[in-house]
Design an enzyme around this catalytic site. Structure first.
Site, PDB file in Angstrom:
ATOM      1  N   THR A  29       0.644  -1.177  -0.342  1.00  0.00           N
ATOM      2  CA  THR A  29       0.161   0.023  -0.267  1.00  0.00           C
ATOM      3  C   THR A  29       0.946   0.912   0.026  1.00  0.00           C
ATOM      4  O   THR A  29       1.595   1.768  -1.180  1.00  0.00           O
ATOM      5  CB  THR A  29      -0.966  -0.012   1.120  1.00  0.00           C
ATOM      6  OG1 THR A  29      -0.399  -0.259   2.510  1.00  0.00           O
ATOM      7  CG2 THR A  29      -2.035  -0.893   0.960  1.00  0.00           C
TER       8      THR A  29
ATOM      9  N   ASN B 173      -0.879  10.951   6.310  1.00  0.00           N
ATOM     10  CA  ASN B 173      -1.449  10.469   7.223  1.00  0.00           C
ATOM     11  C   ASN B 173      -2.452  11.715   7.184  1.00  0.00           C
ATOM     12  O   ASN B 173      -3.680  11.075   7.510  1.00  0.00           O
ATOM     13  CB  ASN B 173      -1.273   9.659   8.430  1.00  0.00           C
ATOM     14  CG  ASN B 173      -0.627   8.351   8.311  1.00  0.00           C
ATOM     15  OD1 ASN B 173      -1.169   8.088   7.744  1.00  0.00           O
ATOM     16  ND2 ASN B 173       0.234   8.087   8.634  1.00  0.00           N
TER      17      ASN B 173
ATOM     18  N   GLU C 272       6.066   4.853   7.334  1.00  0.00           N
ATOM     19  CA  GLU C 272       5.879   5.891   6.777  1.00  0.00           C
ATOM     20  C   GLU C 272       6.219   6.911   7.198  1.00  0.00           C
ATOM     21  O   GLU C 272       6.376   6.983   8.317  1.00  0.00           O
ATOM     22  CB  GLU C 272       4.360   5.962   7.111  1.00  0.00           C
ATOM     23  CG  GLU C 272       3.354   5.027   6.558  1.00  0.00           C
ATOM     24  CD  GLU C 272       1.701   5.302   7.087  1.00  0.00           C
ATOM     25  OE1 GLU C 272       0.834   4.488   5.783  1.00  0.00           O
ATOM     26  OE2 GLU C 272       1.389   5.499   7.517  1.00  0.00           O
TER      27      GLU C 272
ATOM     28  N   THR D 206       0.583  -9.524  13.443  1.00  0.00           N
ATOM     29  CA  THR D 206       1.457  -8.829  12.368  1.00  0.00           C
ATOM     30  C   THR D 206       1.168  -8.118  11.471  1.00  0.00           C
ATOM     31  O   THR D 206      -0.709  -8.355  10.937  1.00  0.00           O
ATOM     32  CB  THR D 206       2.522  -9.564  11.965  1.00  0.00           C
ATOM     33  OG1 THR D 206       3.438  -8.793  10.643  1.00  0.00           O
ATOM     34  CG2 THR D 206       1.687 -10.665  10.772  1.00  0.00           C
TER      35      THR D 206
ATOM     36  N   LYS E 184       4.153  -6.897   3.532  1.00  0.00           N
ATOM     37  CA  LYS E 184       4.271  -5.554   3.732  1.00  0.00           C
ATOM     38  C   LYS E 184       4.218  -4.422   5.154  1.00  0.00           C
ATOM     39  O   LYS E 184       3.507  -5.325   5.583  1.00  0.00           O
ATOM     40  CB  LYS E 184       2.973  -5.635   2.475  1.00  0.00           C
ATOM     41  CG  LYS E 184       0.929  -5.451   3.302  1.00  0.00           C
ATOM     42  CD  LYS E 184       0.973  -4.337   3.936  1.00  0.00           C
ATOM     43  CE  LYS E 184       0.935  -3.218   3.222  1.00  0.00           C
ATOM     44  NZ  LYS E 184      -0.590  -2.765   3.696  1.00  0.00           N
TER      45      LYS E 184
END
Lengths: 406, 406
Positions: free
Chosen positions: A151, A401, A275, A188, A177
């Site tokens: 993603t 975000n 991120e 997880t 991922k």
């Protein structure tokens, strides 16, 4: 055990896969992945402890212990989470479609989803995607499969190793991922592992679940435990070793070592690609009274927003490390701990017996400006150790975000 | 009970205070505060549960229950935390100096510090500062006192109320500071409350500690529980009401209501002024099975990095709210909850029975662009409710904590 550079989940005997674009992702990147074992396979898995479980999690928990699991289908771009009964039915339909295309029972198929929460799956894109995908399964498809589950990740996360069991050459490979909503609890993010080892279901469960606790469960990107976390291993026995049935056997020990390495490698890649991350943070706790104390301390430091900001700014702010150890709820004596900062070539002590010591701040700043930074804490109380992985907290995390329309 | 606009801790009978610049802060802002009661006073306090306790915390925990507490000295710019035995001795010296200047015993003086961790106090600045400060204590000094305890805060946090007990007019006033490393656990950041109410030590403890649990302990700015948290109330009885000794009395109930209001007001101001905050987040949980469940849910949402980023970006990302409720460890049924977004004038339902519903995204974005945003969650399970306060996670938070040299 040796690492197989550039190899992936389909480089394990009997596993085919691929990744295609089904039409769900606006970015037009690959968004549908299928993994298929040509032989019957045993599965083991761990799933999110979040009470808001996505539909695929609920469904897989019913099927994971079935005698045979031969396929996994994964879509990215939509998490099929908080979608109610319709979402659950959609997950079932995905397994039915896979079963129909591959001539399996629907209970022999697992399903995973990742992406936006709360939006109904576009089944008019996913079902034809599954059909298309089932026709082009290939032993070269692992690379695309690893891309199709991503993603906000910035790179694919893959690892493969080879080792010997019972005189046979066996392999384990995995893909995973991240990269936000990462703070797994007994489960997880998404990780899919393939192996051709022949091993009893009991020992597969034991090795995999123990390993998850010390690898994926020791990663934190942002403290948010996802609704969709799952890690799954399929073992199809195609390497034809004699079935591993004793946990005292050399084969089991070798297998355990390999699975541990594969899971740890993927866990670190997830943390590194957190991120907005500019670097990988590794927090090693030594000489703890219990394993639980060691893990609590490691996760507390690796999850501290304040220390993560300091790391982003290359600031050797040891006070924030000590503070996070202090609120970790672990049984520790703050007055005897030592703390070190390390990278590949250097080590700088910054705390001695709980108190900051004079150190070269410029050297520390330079050390912190590395791609991987280790914080090593010696609790000087016992024999246990643990490591957690995370990343720094950067402007980019907030942008990803917080600025969803830009 | 009425709010006294513009009044502060020295507008309570018998309390003097001031704030001066002693030389510790590089910014040359006020950095030393003294609070003094002209009458003997009872104290109650709550302190950080972090195992890495700052020296002033350790010292105050020994003194807080002494029969008389007449002065509090606070320095800002240096937390006197993780400073070992020397740090503890410095804290003792501060109380000795105050006692000497004000003709008290050193056990009648409390001390607090806030600022950088791990650096020895500059006693050559602080001790003369205490001497200077003791000479200019004043009934007008509350405002400067409130300024002198600040660090990265952008405004002073003060509140004063008036009410009647036993036919006498009584007051409670308080001041507090935030604004990073804020995630109190059975304690708080720094908050100092003065009252002229005459109340038994037992009931003072009861009212204050219960109130702290539902106010300061329900605030989170960044999930980091500080080494220096403390909240202290001094009650000097100067309003001359008959001593409150029964928790069933109307006077106690009135006092409890007032202290609750004062603490809640300060808690909200701390959240609103969280590092980098652009808005105040209020999370109200309704109809929980237990008070603990309600509090867990409220704190989980208010602490979610992902939802805080969404709030910064005015994104009605309800999936992140539901996700945070799901990992809160509270006893809840995800399939029946409703979620609403509210500001002063509007309310928009975004989740019904655990599933997202169609709502006007533009209207939601506009609602989220308010100075105060409420998330209201109805768990539909029981009779308990709780509220937590926090703020959004912005670029500025990362800048403040990550770019220390700029």
């Amino acid at each position: 055990m040796k690492i197989l550079e550039g190899k992936t989940i389909t480089d394990v005997k009997g596993f085919l896969a691929n990744g295609i674009y089904s039409g769900v992702k606006r970015s037009k990147k690959l968004d549908l992945c299928m993994i298929y074992s040509e032989y019957k396979a045993k599965a083991s898995g761990t799933f999110t402890q979040n009470k808001a479980k996505a539909a695929p999690v609920t469904l897989n928990q019913q099927n994971i212990d079935n005698e045979n699991i031969q396929a996994i289908v994964v879509n990215s771009g939509n998490a099929n989470a908080c979608t109610g009964e319709n979402g659950y039915n959609d997950a079932v339909k995905m397994t039915e479609k896979v079963a129909e295309c591959l001539n399996l029972k629907k209970e022999e198929v697992l399903v995973a989803s990742t992406g936006i929460i709360g939006v109904p799956l576009e089944m008019d894109k996913i079902l034809p995607g599954i059909e298309e995908s089932s026709k082009i399964l290939s032993a070269d498809g692992g690379e695309n499969a690893a891309k199709a589950i991503l993603t906000t990740d910035t790179f694919s996360k893959e690892i493969a190793v080879e080792f010997t069991v019972g005189g046979k050459v066996a392999r384990i490979a995995g893909m995973a991922k991240g990269s936000g909503m990462i703070h797994p609890n007994m489960a997880t993010m998404l990780a899919f592992i393939t192996t051709d080892v022949n091993i009893s279901k009991n020992l597969l469960d034991k090795a995999f679940k123990e390993s998850v606790a010390s690898t994926y469960n020791m990663v934190s990107v942002d403290g948010d435990t996802s609704t969709n976390d799952m890690s799954i291993i399929l073992a199809n026995g195609a390497c034809e070793n004699e079935e591993i049935i004793s946990e005292e056997s050399a084969d089991y020990i070798e297998f355990k070592k390999a699975i541990e390495f594969v899971n740890e490698t993927l866990a670190k890649l997830i943390a590194k690609d957190g991120e907005g991350a500019t670097k990988l943070l590794e927090v090693k706790i030594k000489e703890a009274l219990t394993l639980e104390d060691a893990r609590k301390c490691a996760k507390s430091v690796v999850s501290s927003n304040l220390f993560k900001c300091a790391l982003f700014g290359n600031d050797a702010n040891w006070g924030r490390i000590v503070c996070a150890l202090g609120y970790s709820d672990a049984n520790i004596d703050m007055d005897i701990i030592d703390v070190f900062l390390r990278n590949e070539s250097e080590s700088i002590q910054i705390v001695k017996k709980g108190v900051g010591i004079n150190f070269d701040e410029d050297a520390a700043e330079k050390l912190l400006d590395s791609k991987t930074v280790s914080v090593v804490v010696n609790l000087k109380q016992g024999a246990y150790e643990a490591t957690a992985w995370g990343c720094d907290l950067s402007f980019e995390y907030v942008r990803i975000n917080g600025c969803y329309r830009t």
